[in-house]
Design a protein around this motif. Structure first.
Motif, mmCIF file in Angstrom:
data_model
loop_
_atom_site.group_PDB
_atom_site.id
_atom_site.type_symbol
_atom_site.label_atom_id
_atom_site.label_comp_id
_atom_site.label_asym_id
_atom_site.label_seq_id
_atom_site.Cartn_x
_atom_site.Cartn_y
_atom_site.Cartn_z
ATOM 1 N N GLY A 144 11.499 -8.202 -3.424
ATOM 2 C CA GLY A 144 11.391 -7.502 -2.485
ATOM 3 C C GLY A 144 10.367 -7.892 -2.053
ATOM 4 O O GLY A 144 10.454 -8.060 -0.623
ATOM 5 N N ARG A 145 8.810 -8.203 -2.875
ATOM 6 C CA ARG A 145 7.489 -8.442 -2.535
ATOM 7 C C ARG A 145 7.940 -9.575 -1.759
ATOM 8 O O ARG A 145 6.836 -10.103 -1.005
ATOM 9 N N MET A 146 8.477 -10.565 -2.252
ATOM 10 C CA MET A 146 8.695 -12.338 -1.998
ATOM 11 C C MET A 146 9.074 -12.353 -0.220
ATOM 12 O O MET A 146 8.745 -12.740 0.048
ATOM 13 N N MET A 147 10.281 -10.881 -0.278
ATOM 14 C CA MET A 147 11.727 -11.525 1.116
ATOM 15 C C MET A 147 10.406 -11.015 2.321
ATOM 16 O O MET A 147 10.634 -11.229 3.164
ATOM 17 N N ALA A 148 9.459 -9.998 1.784
ATOM 18 C CA ALA A 148 8.921 -9.184 2.786
ATOM 19 C C ALA A 148 7.378 -10.378 3.239
ATOM 20 O O ALA A 148 7.517 -10.179 4.671
ATOM 21 N N ILE A 149 7.395 -11.310 2.948
ATOM 22 C CA ILE A 149 6.754 -12.388 3.518
ATOM 23 C C ILE A 149 7.907 -13.302 4.050
ATOM 24 O O ILE A 149 7.098 -13.722 5.375
ATOM 25 N N GLY A 150 8.321 -13.743 3.111
ATOM 26 C CA GLY A 150 9.082 -14.650 4.008
ATOM 27 C C GLY A 150 9.929 -13.881 5.416
ATOM 28 O O GLY A 150 10.034 -14.968 6.315
ATOM 29 N N ASP A 158 1.659 -8.402 -1.241
ATOM 30 C CA ASP A 158 1.371 -9.009 -3.033
ATOM 31 C C ASP A 158 -0.367 -9.747 -2.771
ATOM 32 O O ASP A 158 0.582 -10.895 -2.240
ATOM 33 N N PRO A 159 -1.229 -9.339 -2.903
ATOM 34 C CA PRO A 159 -2.256 -10.088 -3.237
ATOM 35 C C PRO A 159 -1.796 -11.680 -3.566
ATOM 36 O O PRO A 159 -2.536 -12.281 -3.278
ATOM 37 N N ILE A 190 -0.310 -12.434 8.087
ATOM 38 C CA ILE A 190 0.027 -12.532 6.454
ATOM 39 C C ILE A 190 -1.171 -12.269 6.038
ATOM 40 O O ILE A 190 -1.251 -11.636 4.692
ATOM 41 N N LEU A 191 -2.193 -13.520 6.165
ATOM 42 C CA LEU A 191 -3.218 -13.506 5.039
ATOM 43 C C LEU A 191 -4.070 -12.153 5.400
ATOM 44 O O LEU A 191 -4.533 -11.841 4.772
ATOM 45 N N GLU A 192 -4.216 -11.398 6.467
ATOM 46 C CA GLU A 192 -4.492 -9.875 7.237
ATOM 47 C C GLU A 192 -3.785 -9.512 6.232
ATOM 48 O O GLU A 192 -4.744 -7.687 6.310
ATOM 49 N N GLY A 193 -2.089 -8.967 6.250
ATOM 50 C CA GLY A 193 -2.025 -8.514 5.211
ATOM 51 C C GLY A 193 -1.566 -8.405 3.736
ATOM 52 O O GLY A 193 -1.766 -7.283 3.087
ATOM 53 N N ARG A 194 -2.734 -9.106 3.029
ATOM 54 C CA ARG A 194 -3.321 -9.093 1.440
ATOM 55 C C ARG A 194 -3.518 -8.046 1.060
ATOM 56 O O ARG A 194 -4.234 -7.383 1.909
ATOM 57 N N GLY A 195 -2.748 -6.802 0.281
ATOM 58 C CA GLY A 195 -3.710 -5.730 -0.048
ATOM 59 C C GLY A 195 -3.076 -4.594 0.674
ATOM 60 O O GLY A 195 -2.657 -3.276 0.463
ATOM 61 N N THR A 196 -2.119 -4.573 1.863
ATOM 62 C CA THR A 196 -1.876 -3.839 2.555
ATOM 63 C C THR A 196 -0.459 -3.536 2.525
ATOM 64 O O THR A 196 0.423 -3.171 1.984
ATOM 65 N N ASP A 242 1.131 -1.144 0.541
ATOM 66 C CA ASP A 242 0.217 -0.309 -0.127
ATOM 67 C C ASP A 242 1.140 1.524 0.084
ATOM 68 O O ASP A 242 0.072 2.338 -0.012
ATOM 69 N N GLY A 243 2.451 1.663 0.032
ATOM 70 C CA GLY A 243 3.217 2.385 -0.285
ATOM 71 C C GLY A 243 3.169 2.971 0.996
ATOM 72 O O GLY A 243 4.734 3.820 1.490
ATOM 73 N N SER A 244 3.237 2.069 2.620
ATOM 74 C CA SER A 244 3.589 2.415 3.747
ATOM 75 C C SER A 244 4.704 2.160 4.199
ATOM 76 O O SER A 244 5.307 2.648 5.186
ATOM 77 N N GLY A 245 5.214 0.844 3.918
ATOM 78 C CA GLY A 245 6.569 0.489 4.067
ATOM 79 C C GLY A 245 7.789 1.890 2.954
ATOM 80 O O GLY A 245 7.884 2.822 3.096
ATOM 81 N N TYR A 246 9.033 1.210 3.684
ATOM 82 C CA TYR A 246 10.338 1.983 3.228
ATOM 83 C C TYR A 246 11.389 1.438 3.172
ATOM 84 O O TYR A 246 10.787 -0.287 2.553
ATOM 85 N N PRO A 247 12.499 2.001 2.002
ATOM 86 C CA PRO A 247 13.364 3.247 2.577
ATOM 87 C C PRO A 247 12.130 4.476 1.242
ATOM 88 O O PRO A 247 12.001 5.275 1.923
ATOM 89 N N GLU A 248 11.215 3.958 0.969
ATOM 90 C CA GLU A 248 10.977 4.806 -0.625
ATOM 91 C C GLU A 248 10.196 4.742 -0.551
ATOM 92 O O GLU A 248 9.169 5.706 -1.183
ATOM 93 N N GLY A 249 8.364 4.027 -0.228
ATOM 94 C CA GLY A 249 7.388 4.248 0.439
ATOM 95 C C GLY A 249 7.194 3.790 -1.445
ATOM 96 O O GLY A 249 6.317 4.244 -1.460
ATOM 97 N N LEU A 250 7.612 2.825 -1.864
ATOM 98 C CA LEU A 250 6.784 2.220 -2.896
ATOM 99 C C LEU A 250 5.389 0.871 -2.816
ATOM 100 O O LEU A 250 5.344 1.191 -1.705
ATOM 101 N N ALA A 251 5.170 1.705 -3.935
ATOM 102 C CA ALA A 251 3.874 0.426 -3.434
ATOM 103 C C ALA A 251 3.161 -0.353 -4.796
ATOM 104 O O ALA A 251 3.935 -0.140 -6.188
#
Length: 366
Positions: free
Chosen positions: A303-309, A343-344, A334-340, A286-295
């Motif tokens: 990066g999206r893969m490692m976020a889950i692991g 990566d869905p 993890i399931l609750e974080g889907r789309g926020t 959702d763009g609320s992460g860091y360091p660049e606030g990408l969405a």
């Protein structure tokens, strides 16, 4: 042609031809005169000639029968045979050539012509042997070169793995509560990649990845933590906002460290992967992460893969500021974080394969 005298068998049932032939050839070659094919075969048991002059028309066993036996024997098959004949019919010559003869010489033969024809065929045979030997040497050399290259490649890969593992462990040893984190997240990424291939999730992107490099490089996702003080890294309580801002910088610092390595090497594919893991593993969908606030898909897939692991492992392991959650609770988060946060599509995949994550976390303890 080398200076060693070649050995010639002259096989003919006519004593006159044998005499003329030996006189013509003996000044240049070692000549054995034989008056029958059987005599030739008896001599072959002890001497291997460089060339055979073989009369076609002989009693008991003619030249055609003799060459058939010669070509069927591995010991004699490569000896060149020149037919001697008074016959001049085209079909006669064709038959002999088709059976393996290298040439025909008509009788009565001209001694100078006979010498020249032998010289040519012996030269051809010698060149053939040279080519065969060179080919054998090239094959052997190529085999040795391949072995050397394989050994050097193995050495380089082993060294590369050792360096990366050491760098990753350097970070892990500073963080007293994350033992095994590097190995576990590496295994999570492997399970996730395998499932992505099986279920055609981001199929094109995954097909372009070098899996070995991905698994090698993901060990460095937290390398930037070497810039974080032990007091913050091992603080037995939740970080205050200022401390959290400091620890967030491990992503950009990790990227800079790896970029320095990239700048100093020509082999940087796996380091490019490592840089993505280091910089992007805390970005959120959702763009609320860091360091660049990408969405969304602007966040690199690795990066999206490692976020889950990375998050799963943080949830199921004990931290100074929290107890370990069980697998079910971690999966639910993890399931609750889907789309926020996540990566869905990857969360949907995680929902199918999360037992594998549980297995890894149980098997690889810190």
């Amino acid at each position: 042609m080398d200076n060693q005298r070649k050995t010639i068998f002259l096989v003919d049932d006519d004593i006159t031809n044998l005499t003329i032939g030996k006189k013509a050839l003996s000044g240049t070659y070692n000549v054995f005169t034989l008056n029958s094919a059987q005599g030739m075969f008896n001599m072959l048991e002890n001497i291997a000639p460089d060339l055979i002059l073989l009369d076609v028309n002989m009693p008991e066993m003619d030249g055609y029968q003799a060459i058939e036996i010669l070509k069927a024997n591995n010991y004699t098959a490569e000896i060149p045979v020149i037919f001697l004949t008074a016959l001049s019919a085209e079909e006669t010559e064709l038959k002999g050539l088709s059976m393996g003869a290298v040439d025909y010489i008509a009788k009565p033969f001209s001694p100078p012509l006979l010498l020249k024809r032998l010289e040519i065929h012996l030269l051809v045979r010698e060149q053939k042997h040279i080519l065969v030997e060179q080919k054998r040497e090239l094959i052997l050399l190529n085999s040795h070169l391949e072995q050397i290259v394989d050994e050097k490649t193995t050495t380089v890969v082993t060294l590369k793995n050792a360096i990366l593992s050491t760098m990753a462990e350097l970070v892990e040893y500073r963080d007293a509560i994350t033992g095994g984190h590097i190995v576990r997240t590496q295994q999570y990424i492997k399970v996730l990649m395998d499932a992505m291939k099986e279920h055609d999730v981001y199929k094109r992107e995954v097909s372009l990845m070098d899996e070995d490099h991905v698994l090698l490089s993901c060990q460095l996702h937290d390398v930037g933590k070497i810039s974080v003080s032990d007091a913050i890294l091992n603080k037995p309580a939740k970080l205050d906002p200022e401390e959290f801002e400091i620890i967030k910088k491990h992503t950009t610092f990790g990227g800079k460290v790896i970029q320095r390595l990239i700048d100093k090497t020509s082999e940087s594919d796996f380091l490019e992967y490592a840089k993505i893991f280091a910089v992007a593993h805390h970005e959120k969908w959702d763009g609320s992460g860091y360091p660049e606030g990408l969405a969304g898909e602007t966040i690199p897939l690795l990066g999206r893969m490692m976020a889950i692991g990375d998050v799963y492992d943080a949830l199921v392991e004990t931290r100074p500021y929290k107890a370990a959650f069980n697998h079910e609770k971690a999966t639910a988060i993890i399931l609750e974080g889907r789309g926020t946060h996540f990566d869905p599509q990857l969360v949907d995949l995680f929902e199918k394969i999360n037992p594998e994550f549980n297995r890894i976390s149980e098997e690889i303890k810190g």
